[in-house]
Design an enzyme around this catalytic site. Structure first.
Site, PDB file in Angstrom:
ATOM      1  N   HIS A 139       0.838  -1.207   0.000  1.00  0.00           N
ATOM      2  CA  HIS A 139       0.000   0.000   0.000  1.00  0.00           C
ATOM      3  C   HIS A 139       0.871   1.254   0.000  1.00  0.00           C
ATOM      4  O   HIS A 139       0.643   2.182  -0.793  1.00  0.00           O
ATOM      5  CB  HIS A 139      -0.902  -0.033   1.240  1.00  0.00           C
ATOM      6  CG  HIS A 139      -1.616   1.245   1.528  1.00  0.00           C
ATOM      7  ND1 HIS A 139      -2.969   1.408   1.326  1.00  0.00           N
ATOM      8  CD2 HIS A 139      -1.178   2.435   2.040  1.00  0.00           C
ATOM      9  CE1 HIS A 139      -3.320   2.629   1.679  1.00  0.00           C
ATOM     10  NE2 HIS A 139      -2.258   3.283   2.119  1.00  0.00           N
ATOM     11  N   GLU A 140       1.879   1.297   0.866  1.00  0.00           N
ATOM     12  CA  GLU A 140       2.731   2.488   0.963  1.00  0.00           C
ATOM     13  C   GLU A 140       3.575   2.684  -0.286  1.00  0.00           C
ATOM     14  O   GLU A 140       3.774   3.811  -0.749  1.00  0.00           O
ATOM     15  CB  GLU A 140       3.624   2.392   2.206  1.00  0.00           C
ATOM     16  CG  GLU A 140       2.874   2.402   3.529  1.00  0.00           C
ATOM     17  CD  GLU A 140       1.978   3.624   3.675  1.00  0.00           C
ATOM     18  OE1 GLU A 140       2.325   4.698   3.143  1.00  0.00           O
ATOM     19  OE2 GLU A 140       0.914   3.495   4.311  1.00  0.00           O
TER      20      GLU A 140
END
Length: 303
Positions: A139-140
């Site tokens: 996600h990051e």
């Protein structure tokens, strides 16, 4: 957009473009006001704030959370996950950092892909298993691949500048509306009032625009991370686990971390009323889990 293997998101690109256009209009209004009333000093303020926001925002975020860059020898598991994800996504590896905080979270920062940092807290590393942590880091890294950090750094500049001018105008008003008022009845006070009113309006509009964009980019990062790993259930498990653990964190620690919610994987919101809960930087947990559920069904559907 990065040339990585993260799925292209036309909705995210369109929303980023529209938000930047509207924020650009607000910047023109604010900048014109500064230069008109303060001449050369207004231009100096614009350049100084833009430069500081561009070059130091990543360091300030990392410093504010107590993060430090770590080597593969210091954090082999964390580096191993980032190495694996970057290889799958075919993207440059960012710097890897750890923040000594019990608040279970992670964030990406940096003004460009070549200056990006992905940071995980000791709290999230202790609570998640490897699959869940991989989902969070995917996600990051999506934020880095989609240049979200760059866009949000530039976007937040308008709000930061407007907030500064509001405080400056209030301070000037408390000090008597400027010395020009002593020599010219039409001088300082009207200038201070105009700057104050425009700054407040610009700050409010930029605040709402950035929050709207932030909520969509979090959904986009969830979606991209889930498709990259092929394990949306791991990301959903991480979201559920972290959201549940937030209630165990002391309110004082959550309040200290709230300033960085726009960067975080999931918001750190202290109990009770706050602007963070009223104008959230993230979509609701239910909405994020619903999207991941749909992706899971899609990925498991026979071709």
């Amino acid at each position: 957009m990065s040339r990585s293997r993260y799925r292209s998101d036309r909705g995210l690109i369109a929303r980023m473009g529209l938000t930047m256009f509207l924020l650009g209009l607000l910047f023109v209004v604010l900048g014109s006001l500064l230069v008109y009333y303060f001449k050369g000093l207004g231009l100096v303020i614009l350049v100084a704030f833009l430069g500081a926001q561009w070059f130091f925002s990543d360091r300030l975020a990392l410093y504010g959370m107590g993060g430090r860059i770590v080597t593969p020898e210091e954090a082999p598991e964390l580096h191993g996950i980032v190495d694996r994800l970057c290889a799958i996504a075919d993207m440059p590896k960012p710097k890897v950092a750890i923040a000594d905080s019990d608040v279970p979270n992670a964030f990406a920062t940096g003004r460009s892909q070549s200056h990006a940092v992905v940071c995980a807290t000791t709290g999230i590393m202790r609570r998640l298993d490897e699959r869940e942590l991989e989902g969070v880091l995917a996600h990051e890294l999506s934020h880095v691949a989609h240049r979200d950090v760059t866009v949000m750094t530039i976007a937040s500049f308008v709000g930061v500048l407007a907030g500064f001018l509001t405080r400056m105008a209030l301070w000037s008003g408390m000090m008597g509306g400027g010395r020009r008022n002593n020599n010219n009845n039409n001088g300082g006070a009207p200038v201070v009032l105009v700057v104050l009113l425009v700054s407040i309006v610009v700050y409010a509009l930029s605040f709402l625009l950035i929050r709207t964009l932030s909520r969509y980019r979090e959904l986009a990062a969830d979606r991209a991370g889930a498709y990259l790993t092929g394990q949306p259930s791991a990301l959903a498990s991480a979201l559920t686990k972290i959201s549940g653990e937030m209630g165990r964190i002391p309110a004082r620690d959550l309040r200290q971390a709230e300033a960085f919610n726009a960067f975080f994987f999931t918001p750190a919101i202290a109990p009770g009323f706050s602007l963070s809960s009223l104008f959230s930087t993230h979509p609701s947990l239910e909405k994020r889990l619903e999207q991941l559920g749909r992706i899971s069904v899609e990925l498991n559907r026979p071709s």
